[in-house]
Design a protein around this motif. Structure first.
Motif, mmCIF file in Angstrom:
data_model
loop_
_atom_site.group_PDB
_atom_site.id
_atom_site.type_symbol
_atom_site.label_atom_id
_atom_site.label_comp_id
_atom_site.label_asym_id
_atom_site.label_seq_id
_atom_site.Cartn_x
_atom_site.Cartn_y
_atom_site.Cartn_z
ATOM 1 N N VAL A 1 -5.952 -9.026 -7.539
ATOM 2 C CA VAL A 1 -6.275 -10.186 -8.372
ATOM 3 C C VAL A 1 -5.459 -10.162 -9.652
ATOM 4 C CG1 VAL A 1 -8.108 -11.316 -9.677
ATOM 5 C CG2 VAL A 1 -8.561 -10.440 -7.398
ATOM 6 N N GLY A 2 -5.304 -8.970 -10.248
ATOM 7 C CA GLY A 2 -4.504 -8.876 -11.455
ATOM 8 C C GLY A 2 -3.063 -9.294 -11.218
ATOM 9 N N GLY A 3 -2.479 -8.827 -10.109
ATOM 10 C CA GLY A 3 -1.115 -9.230 -9.793
ATOM 11 C C GLY A 3 -1.001 -10.720 -9.556
ATOM 12 N N ALA A 4 -1.966 -11.286 -8.819
ATOM 13 C CA ALA A 4 -1.938 -12.731 -8.566
ATOM 14 C C ALA A 4 -2.098 -13.519 -9.861
ATOM 15 C CB ALA A 4 -3.040 -13.108 -7.579
ATOM 16 N N VAL A 5 -3.035 -13.091 -10.712
ATOM 17 C CA VAL A 5 -3.239 -13.786 -11.987
ATOM 18 C C VAL A 5 -2.000 -13.665 -12.868
ATOM 19 C CG1 VAL A 5 -4.563 -13.734 -14.133
ATOM 20 C CG2 VAL A 5 -5.744 -13.602 -11.940
ATOM 21 N N ALA A 6 -1.382 -12.494 -12.869
ATOM 22 C CA ALA A 6 -0.186 -12.309 -13.686
ATOM 23 C C ALA A 6 0.940 -13.228 -13.224
ATOM 24 C CB ALA A 6 0.258 -10.847 -13.629
ATOM 25 N N LEU A 7 1.142 -13.325 -11.911
ATOM 26 C CA LEU A 7 2.188 -14.204 -11.404
ATOM 27 C C LEU A 7 1.892 -15.672 -11.732
ATOM 28 C CD1 LEU A 7 2.920 -12.595 -7.906
ATOM 29 C CD2 LEU A 7 4.354 -12.512 -9.952
ATOM 30 N N VAL A 8 0.639 -16.086 -11.519
ATOM 31 C CA VAL A 8 0.273 -17.471 -11.826
ATOM 32 C C VAL A 8 0.407 -17.742 -13.316
ATOM 33 C CG1 VAL A 8 -1.625 -19.130 -11.816
ATOM 34 C CG2 VAL A 8 -1.236 -17.692 -9.819
ATOM 35 N N SER A 9 -0.050 -16.807 -14.135
ATOM 36 C CA SER A 9 0.041 -16.997 -15.586
ATOM 37 C C SER A 9 1.489 -17.053 -16.037
ATOM 38 C CB SER A 9 -0.697 -15.863 -16.313
ATOM 39 O OG SER A 9 -2.071 -15.845 -15.954
ATOM 40 N N LEU A 10 2.321 -16.165 -15.489
ATOM 41 C CA LEU A 10 3.730 -16.184 -15.858
ATOM 42 C C LEU A 10 4.381 -17.506 -15.446
ATOM 43 C CD1 LEU A 10 6.206 -14.710 -16.971
ATOM 44 C CD2 LEU A 10 6.563 -13.736 -14.682
ATOM 45 N N GLY A 11 4.079 -17.959 -14.234
ATOM 46 C CA GLY A 11 4.626 -19.241 -13.798
ATOM 47 C C GLY A 11 4.157 -20.385 -14.660
ATOM 48 N N ALA A 12 2.866 -20.385 -14.999
ATOM 49 C CA ALA A 12 2.340 -21.454 -15.853
ATOM 50 C C ALA A 12 2.968 -21.407 -17.237
ATOM 51 C CB ALA A 12 0.818 -21.338 -15.957
ATOM 52 N N TYR A 13 3.095 -20.202 -17.790
ATOM 53 C CA TYR A 13 3.666 -20.062 -19.138
ATOM 54 C C TYR A 13 5.118 -20.535 -19.161
ATOM 55 C CZ TYR A 13 5.136 -17.962 -23.539
ATOM 56 O OH TYR A 13 5.644 -17.767 -24.804
ATOM 57 N N LEU A 14 5.903 -20.110 -18.162
ATOM 58 C CA LEU A 14 7.307 -20.519 -18.136
ATOM 59 C C LEU A 14 7.440 -22.027 -17.931
ATOM 60 C CD1 LEU A 14 8.864 -17.612 -16.034
ATOM 61 C CD2 LEU A 14 8.977 -17.951 -18.510
ATOM 62 N N THR A 15 6.591 -22.580 -17.080
ATOM 63 C CA THR A 15 6.655 -24.025 -16.838
ATOM 64 C C THR A 15 6.303 -24.815 -18.097
ATOM 65 O OG1 THR A 15 6.060 -23.684 -14.519
ATOM 66 C CG2 THR A 15 5.756 -25.885 -15.410
ATOM 67 N N VAL A 16 5.207 -24.437 -18.741
ATOM 68 C CA VAL A 16 4.800 -25.134 -19.969
ATOM 69 C C VAL A 16 5.836 -24.936 -21.072
ATOM 70 C CG1 VAL A 16 3.040 -25.243 -21.768
ATOM 71 C CG2 VAL A 16 2.365 -25.029 -19.374
ATOM 72 N N SER A 17 6.379 -23.714 -21.173
ATOM 73 C CA SER A 17 7.388 -23.445 -22.196
ATOM 74 C C SER A 17 8.616 -24.327 -21.996
ATOM 75 C CB SER A 17 7.774 -21.968 -22.159
ATOM 76 O OG SER A 17 8.834 -21.693 -23.047
ATOM 77 N N ASP A 18 9.106 -24.405 -20.775
ATOM 78 C CA ASP A 18 10.269 -25.263 -20.514
ATOM 79 C C ASP A 18 9.952 -26.718 -20.817
ATOM 80 O OD1 ASP A 18 11.719 -23.064 -19.741
ATOM 81 O OD2 ASP A 18 11.380 -23.353 -17.591
ATOM 82 N N ASN A 19 8.753 -27.144 -20.431
ATOM 83 C CA ASN A 19 8.394 -28.542 -20.687
ATOM 84 C C ASN A 19 8.307 -28.845 -22.180
ATOM 85 O OD1 ASN A 19 8.263 -29.117 -17.969
ATOM 86 N ND2 ASN A 19 6.057 -28.723 -17.798
ATOM 87 N N LEU A 20 7.723 -27.929 -22.941
ATOM 88 C CA LEU A 20 7.595 -28.163 -24.381
ATOM 89 C C LEU A 20 8.959 -28.194 -25.066
ATOM 90 C CD1 LEU A 20 4.467 -25.983 -25.303
ATOM 91 C CD2 LEU A 20 4.611 -28.482 -25.144
#
Length: 453
Positions: free
Chosen positions: A15-34
Motif C-alpha cells: 500500500v505504501g508503494g502504491a500510495v507513493a507512486l500515486v502521490s508522485l504522479g499526482a504531484y508531478l501532474t499538478v506541478s506541471d499544470n500549475l
C-alpha cells in the motif's frame, strides 16, 4: 520475523508503494499544470496587452499607455535594447538580462525563462521596437504545491497505517488455522494428544486442517492397533511362557539333592511339552514379525503374476498337507505389488484350509476375474466351517474360535492375509463353501493380461 509480521509488513509496503507512486504522479501532474498555467497566463497577458486597441490610440513618447493598466497582478516594464526602463515601476521592476535586451533589439522573438535569483517567471515580447517584460512570482505556486505534498503525505501515511492494521487483522484471522495446527503439532510432540483440531471455512487452510485431522486419525488408529497388538501378544505369550516356566521349574526341582526323581515317562512327557511350547512360541514370534512386516509401507512394488504366486504357495502347502488333496482352477491375473507378501498370504489361506480339512479331504483353490478390474482368489475346504457368530472376526488379530483353540496356531495367520490384501488395494471375505466348510477369499485389483500396471 514471524509470518504474521511479514504479512503485515507486506501489506503496508504494498500500500505504501502504491500510495507513493500515486502521490508522485499526482504531484508531478499538478506541478506541471500549475507552472503551465503561470506560463499561459503570462503569455496571454503579454499578447493581449501588445495587441490592445488602446495602444493604437496612444501616441509614442512619454505618455503611459492605458493598456498597461490591466497588468496590475504582475510586474512589467518596457525596456529598450540597452535594458533601460521606458515604462514601469522602478521599485517593482521585473528581472532584466541579456535575453530581454536581445528581444528589445529584435534579435529574438518571444522569450520565456525562470529567474532563479528572484524565483520569478519572466516572459518577454517585442513592443514598438522595444520589449515588454512581464514577471510573476512562483512563490504562490510553490506554496500550493507544498500544501498538496503535505496533504498527499498525510493521506499516504494514513493509508499505510490503515493497510498495516488491515494486514495485521487479516494475518491474525487468516493464520488462526495455522496457529491451531502449530499448537496441535506441539501437543502431539510433547503430550501425544491426538484430538482433532477445529476446522472453520472451506478455503485452502481449512482443507489443510482437514488433512491434518485425517493424519491425526490415522496416527491414532495406528497407535491403537499397536497397543492392541502389544496387549494381545502379551496375552497370547503368557500361556506358553507360564507352561515353559512350570515345566522348567519342575525339571530343575527334580534335579535338586534329596528331591524325588521323575520317571522316564514323566520326563519324556515334560520334554515333549517343552518342545511343543517352544514351537508354539517360535510360530507366534514369527507370525508377529511377519505381521509387522506386512504393516510396513510398500516401497518397491513390481509386476506380480498371481498364477505363479499361487502355484508357489501350493508347492509349499502340498509338502505338509498329508493326505489332503487340492483342486486348482487358476486364470491369468496380474497386478503391481510384493510377490513375497502375496505368497505368504496365499500360503496362510492354504494352511488354514488344510488344518481344518478332514483326512482325505479336498481343498478347492480358484482364481478368476470378477469384472470391474478385480479378481477373486477363493480357498474352500470341507471342514466343519465357520460359525455365523465368528464370521466377522476370523481375520482379526489373535482371534480364534472355540473349535480352533484346540488346534495349533497363533491366531495371526488370517490377520496377515487381511493386511497383505489391504496393502494391495484389496479386501478379504469369509463364508461357507459348497461342501459345508469354510470359504475364504481375497479380492485383488489388476488386469488379466501382462500389461497390468
Amino acid at each position: 520475523m514471524s509470518l504474521r509480521a511479514r504479512v503485515t509488513w507486506l501489506a503496508a509496503s504494498c500500500v505504501g508503494g502504491a500510495v507513493a507512486l500515486v502521490s508522485l504522479g499526482a504531484y508531478l501532474t499538478v506541478s506541471d499544470n500549475l507552472y503551465d498555467e503561470v506560463d499561459v497566463s503570462l503569455a496571454r497577458k503579454a499578447t493581449n496587452t501588445v495587441r490592445s486597441p488602446l495602444l493604437a490610440e496612444t501616441p509614442s513618447g512619454d505618455t503611459f499607455p492605458a493598456a498597461f493598466l490591466t497588468l496590475t497582478d504582475v510586474q512589467f516594464a518596457v525596456i529598450d535594447d540597452r535594458g533601460a526602463i521606458l515604462f514601469g515601476d522602478a521599485d517593482h521592476q521585473p528581472p532584466i538580462g541579456p535575453a530581454e535586451r536581445a528581444v528589445a533589439a529584435g534579435e529574438r522573438a518571444d522569450y520565456l525563462r525562470t529567474d532563479r535569483r528572484t524565483d520569478r517567471r519572466v516572459f518577454t515580447v517585442p513592443y514598438r521596437g522595444n520589449a515588454l517584460v512581464l514577471a510573476q512570482s512562483l512563490q504562490p505556486t510553490k506554496e500550493q504545491l507544498a500544501d498538496l505534498s503535505l496533504v498527499l503525505f498525510l493521506i499516504g501515511g494514513a493509508g499505510v497505517l490503515v493497510a498495516a492494521a488491515a494486514g495485521t487483522a487479516v494475518a491474525r484471522t487468516g493464520l488462526r488455522p495455522v496457529q491451531r495446527l502449530t499448537w496441535a503439532t506441539e501437543r502431539v510432540a510433547y503430550v501425544g494428544d491426538l484430538r482433532p483440531i477445529q476446522v472453520e471455512g472451506d478455503d485452502e487452510l481449512a482443507r489443510l486442517s482437514h488433512s491434518f485431522n485425517q493424519m491425526l486419525a490415522a496416527v491414532a488408529y495406528a497407535r491403537d492397533r499397536q497397543r492392541q497388538l502389544v496387549a494381545d501378544a502379551g496375552h497370547e505369550l503368557r500361556t506358553p511362557l507360564t507352561s515353559l516356566r512350570t515345566n522348567l521349574e519342575l525339571l530343575l526341582a527334580a534335579e535338586a539333592p534329596d528331591a524325588p526323581r521323575l520317571s522316564e515317562e514323566d520326563r519324556a512327557e515334560i520334554h515333549a511339552d517343552l518342545r511343543a511350547q517352544l514351537g508354539e512360541l517360535t510360530q507366534l514370534i514369527g507370525d508377529l514379525v511377519d505381521l509387522a512386516r506386512e504393516d510396513a509401507p510398500n516401497l518397491d512394488p513390481e509386476r506380480v503374476d498371481m498364477v505363479e504366486v499361487v502355484e508357489q504357495a501350493l508347492a509349499r502347502a502340498r509338502r505338509r498337507a498329508g493326505d489332503v488333496h487340492f483342486e486348482v482352477d487358476l486364470q491369468p491375473w496380474y497386478l503391481m505389488g510384493e510377490p513375497v507378501a502375496l505368497e505368504r498370504a496365499v500360503l496362510n489361506l492354504l494352511d488354514n484350509a488344510v488344518k481344518f480339512s478332514p483326512s482325505g479331504g479336498t481343498v478347492r483353490v480358484d482364481l478368476r476375474p470378477a469384472g470391474d478390474g478385480y479378481a477373486f482368489l477363493q480357498v474352500a475346504d470341507a471342514g466343519p466351517g465357520i460359525n455365523d457368530a465368528d464370521l466377522p472376526y476370523v481375520f482379526d488379530r489373535f482371534y480364534r474360535s472355540d473349535e480352533a483353540r484346540t488346534l495349533p496356531g497363533s491366531g495371526l495367520g488370517l490377520a496377515i492375509v487381511k493386511s497383505a490384501a489391504e496393502r494391495h488395494g484389496g479386501a478379504v471375505y469369509a463364508g461357507r463353501s459348497a461342501d459345508g466348510g469354510a470359504l475364504l477369499a481375497i479380492r485383488l485389483p489388476g488386469r488379466p493380461d501382462v500389461s497390468s500396471s
